[in-house]
Design an enzyme around this catalytic site. Structure first.
Site, short mmCIF file in Angstrom:
data_model
loop_
_atom_site.label_atom_id
_atom_site.label_comp_id
_atom_site.label_asym_id
_atom_site.label_seq_id
_atom_site.Cartn_x
_atom_site.Cartn_y
_atom_site.Cartn_z
N GLY A 250 0.98 -1.07 -0.07
CA GLY A 250 -0.26 0.08 -0.10
C GLY A 250 0.68 1.27 0.03
CB SER A 251 0.05 4.88 0.65
OG SER A 251 -0.56 4.43 2.13
CD GLU B 228 7.41 -5.66 -1.48
OE1 GLU B 228 8.04 -6.52 -1.04
OE2 GLU B 228 7.80 -4.67 -1.94
CG LEU B 229 5.73 0.70 1.61
CD1 LEU B 229 6.45 1.66 2.76
CD2 LEU B 229 4.30 0.26 2.38
CB CYS C 152 3.80 -0.27 -7.01
SG CYS C 152 4.13 -1.92 -7.85
CD GLU D 57 2.59 5.77 -5.42
OE1 GLU D 57 2.05 5.99 -4.57
OE2 GLU D 57 2.96 4.70 -5.80
N1 LIG Z 1 5.13 -1.99 -3.76
C1 LIG Z 1 4.41 -2.68 -4.47
O1 LIG Z 1 4.40 -3.69 -4.67
C2 LIG Z 1 2.93 -1.91 -4.28
C3 LIG Z 1 1.95 -2.55 -5.10
C4 LIG Z 1 0.65 -2.07 -5.40
C5 LIG Z 1 0.35 -0.66 -4.74
N2 LIG Z 1 1.28 -0.36 -3.93
C6 LIG Z 1 0.96 0.91 -3.38
O2 LIG Z 1 -0.43 0.92 -2.93
C7 LIG Z 1 -1.00 2.36 -2.97
C8 LIG Z 1 -2.39 2.39 -3.61
O3 LIG Z 1 -3.09 1.57 -2.87
P1 LIG Z 1 -4.20 1.94 -1.88
O4 LIG Z 1 -4.69 3.34 -2.04
O5 LIG Z 1 -5.17 0.84 -1.70
O6 LIG Z 1 -3.20 1.85 -0.79
P2 LIG Z 1 -3.49 2.39 0.83
O7 LIG Z 1 -2.40 2.22 1.56
O8 LIG Z 1 -4.38 3.43 1.04
O9 LIG Z 1 -4.18 0.80 1.37
C9 LIG Z 1 -3.87 -0.33 1.38
C10 LIG Z 1 -4.45 -1.22 2.40
O10 LIG Z 1 -4.19 -0.63 3.63
C11 LIG Z 1 -5.22 -0.73 4.39
N3 LIG Z 1 -5.19 0.28 5.54
C12 LIG Z 1 -5.34 1.69 5.58
N4 LIG Z 1 -5.23 2.16 6.73
C13 LIG Z 1 -4.76 1.35 7.57
C14 LIG Z 1 -4.55 1.33 8.91
N5 LIG Z 1 -4.46 2.16 9.73
N6 LIG Z 1 -4.20 0.04 9.68
C15 LIG Z 1 -4.16 -1.12 8.77
N7 LIG Z 1 -4.40 -1.08 7.35
C16 LIG Z 1 -4.86 0.14 6.91
C17 LIG Z 1 -6.26 -0.39 3.51
O11 LIG Z 1 -7.52 -0.75 4.07
C18 LIG Z 1 -5.86 -1.25 2.10
O12 LIG Z 1 -6.39 -2.49 2.57
C19 LIG Z 1 0.30 3.22 -3.65
O13 LIG Z 1 1.06 3.81 -3.12
C20 LIG Z 1 0.96 2.20 -4.33
O14 LIG Z 1 2.36 2.57 -4.65
C21 LIG Z 1 2.56 -0.67 -3.65
O1 LIG Z 2 1.13 -2.38 -8.51
C1 LIG Z 2 2.05 -3.23 -8.89
C2 LIG Z 2 1.97 -5.07 -8.60
O2 LIG Z 2 3.20 -5.26 -7.90
C3 LIG Z 2 2.05 -5.47 -9.99
S1 LIG Z 2 1.50 -7.21 -9.51
O3 LIG Z 2 0.22 -7.35 -8.73
O4 LIG Z 2 2.80 -7.76 -8.77
O5 LIG Z 2 1.37 -8.05 -10.89
#
Ligand SMILES: NC(=O)c1ccc[n+]([C@@H]2O[C@H](COP(=O)([O-])OP(=O)(O)OC[C@H]3O[C@@H](n4cnc5c(N)ncnc54)[C@H](O)[C@@H]3O)[C@@H](O)[C@H]2O)c1
Ligand SMILES: O=C[C@H](O)CS(=O)(=O)O
Length: 473
Positions: A227-228, A247-248, A281, A376
């Site tokens: 997530g973020s 994984e952010l 991501c 981002e």
């Molecule tokens: N590095 C990677 O492989 C990768 C892959 C995909 C997405 N991302 C990142 O994810 C982000 C986009 O996805 P998003 O908007 O769903 O991310 P987000 O961080 O808003 O949410 C991700 C998850 O965290 C949970 N969450 C939120 N607040 C929380 C808390 N206080 N405690 C526990 N869990 C909590 C959410 O419900 C959700 O399930 C982008 O920053 C992107 O770069 C990273």
């Molecule tokens: O957001 C990026 C993901 O890592 C792509 S995948 O789910 O690994 O294909």
């Protein structure tokens, strides 16, 4: 309207609280989801612990479960793809790609379940310990909590659940509120595949409440989060000394040198940069092109950007769908408008379309103090800048708080290896873009992109504890 329940204690459990999941193209709710309470979360953790303690799965059993899951996903691939297309808004063609990756991941992790090893440690080579034998054992951590984002929800849930099972753990899965339906189907797949029912728990609801409840339950051993960066940092600050993988976020860069195949590089950077409407991501966000080939690259990139077909993600000819929400499209529009007002040039796109789309956008003349450079974007925007000296390009890539993956296009092996050594990212992809992932490679970032590795044996090792055993015999 279909309603999905929580899966807790080996059975589907409803809740008085529920939320809607919308079709991201037409905005209409198409599913309701039961929302977990604290009692549900606590029951899930107790059940997972009981199952971990009482349902030891041999490596062969784990292998069979994961291979069965792969076969079931193959059977249900179109149903799963349609769910992803509706709840994420990604084109059906891309959704099928996500499901294909899931099949490979299940099979890969099935094999890893049979390869978990320790190693002999030559402690008898130490004076005074000649009669001792040393070796390590890798044992499952216990309960793994998987928390996943909206953009590749099925792929990223399996990237956590599959290695957790391969390593012998019980799993609690909390998908995002925006795209949770695929997680419900994933639990159905795992149960049909033969996973003991209490080895998987599914709790759904807002991260700010249900997610927090999970963070504050001290009987969870490991958190696998995608997530973020903001939420990732919060999680690491909350869970104490317990282990996790993070994984952010990222604002990934690609270097295109003057000796590269410009036609190929421009096509790959552009089409991959707008994949999933840029909500990836490792999406290509900051491209830096040698000055000698800059105009040619921009011209080819523009052609490919303008070739994309925006529309209903469920239609076969659609190649870019809406963003996850109107609010996110408006955020991207605000950032682009700010950049343009500060001197950035719009090559194409640059505006919202039908409220929920953002047109595939290419910007040049972007300065380092602009949000579209520093932050981002997580949207369909690519910025293209230029460089003269190769070291200047590497500095451009490293000029980020993130460090997930970077791409480098050059035919010069010396430049390629210089980039490989100097770029501060978890992955450096030579002659391809930052958007690259093989299912058996160690995948993960540096800096604010997080820590720990997903993928193949690396994910399995993260979800085990290494014990040192010494025999005084
Ligand atoms: N590095 C990677 O492989 C990768 C892959 C995909 C997405 N991302 C990142 O994810 C982000 C986009 O996805 P998003 O908007 O769903 O991310 P987000 O961080 O808003 O949410 C991700 C998850 O965290 C949970 N969450 C939120 N607040 C929380 C808390 N206080 N405690 C526990 N869990 C909590 C959410 O419900 C959700 O399930 C982008 O920053 C992107 O770069 C990273
Ligand atoms: O957001 C990026 C993901 O890592 C792509 S995948 O789910 O690994 O294909």
């Amino acid at each position: 309207m279909k309603h999905y329940k929580l899966f807790i204690g080996g059975k589907w459990v409803d809740s008085d609280e529920r939320f809607n999941v919308t079709d991201k193209y037409n905005g209409n709710p198409f599913v309701t989801i039961a929302q977990a309470t604290k009692e549900n979360v606590d029951t899930a953790v107790i059940s997972a612990r009981n199952s971990f303690n009482n349902n030891y799965l041999t490596p062969t059993t784990r292998y069979n479960i994961l291979m069965n899951a792969a076969e079931i996903v193959i059977r249900d691939r179109e149903i799963l793809a349609e769910i992803l297309s509706r709840e994420v808004g990604k084109p059906i063609s891309e959704a099928r790609g996500e499901v294909s990756g899931v099949i490979l991941n299940f099979k890969n992790m099935a094999e890893e379940a049979k390869r978990i090893t320790g190693e002999m440690v030559p402690i008898d080579a130490t004076s005074g310990f000649e009669n001792r034998i040393g070796f390590t054992l890798r044992v499952p951590v216990g309960i793994v909590c998987a928390i996943t984002p909206f953009n590749y929800p099925l792929s990223l849930s399996v990237s956590k659940v599959a290695p957790a099972i391969a390593a012998g753990n019980a799993v609690i899965l909390k998908p995002t509120q925006q795209t949770p339906v695929n997680a419900c189907k994933l639990v159905e797949v795992l149960l049909e595949a033969g996973l003991p029912p209490e080895h998987i728990q599914l709790v759904m609801g807002p991260g700010s409440t249900v997610g927090e409840m999970l963070l504050n339950n001290n009987d969870i051993n490991f958190y696998s989060f995608t997530g973020s960066a903001e939420i990732g940092e919060h999680i690491t600050n909350t869970i104490g000394i317990r282990r996790s993988t993070m994984e952010l976020g990222s604002n990934a860069a690609v270097i295109v040198h003057k000796d590269a195949d410009i036609e190929a590089a421009a096509k790959e950077c552009t089409l991959k940069g707008f994949y999933n409407a840029g909500q990836v991501c490792v999406s290509i966000q900051r491209i830096v092109v040698h000055k000698d080939v800059f105009e040619k690259f921009v011209s080819i990139s523009k052609k490919h950007a303008e070739s994309l077909v925006l529309g209903n993600p469920m239609e076969e000819n659609t190649t870019m769908g809406p963003m996850i929400s109107k609010k996110e499209a408006e955020r991207v529009a605000k950032w682009v408008d700010e950049a343009v007002s500060q001197g950035a040039k719009t090559v194409c796109g640059g505006k919202i379309h039908n409220e929920i789309f953002y047109l595939p956008t290419i910007l040049t003349d972007v300065k380092k103090d602009m949000k579209v450079y520093n932050n981002e974007i997580f949207g369909p925007v690519i910025i293209i800048n230029t460089y003269d000296d190769f070291d200047e390009a590497i500095s451009y890539v490293n000029d980020s708080v993130y460090g997930l993956q970077a791409g480098v296009y050059t035919k010069d092996i010396h430049l390629a290896m210089t980039a490989a050594r100097k770029i501060q990212c978890g992955g450096v992809i030579i002659n391809d873009t930052s958007y690259f992932k093989a299912r058996n490679m160690p995948y993960g970032g540096l800096k604010k992109s997080g820590f720990g590795k997903e993928g193949g044996k690396y994910a399995v090792e993260e979800m085990t504890d290494e014990k040192m055993i010494v025999l005084n015999v």
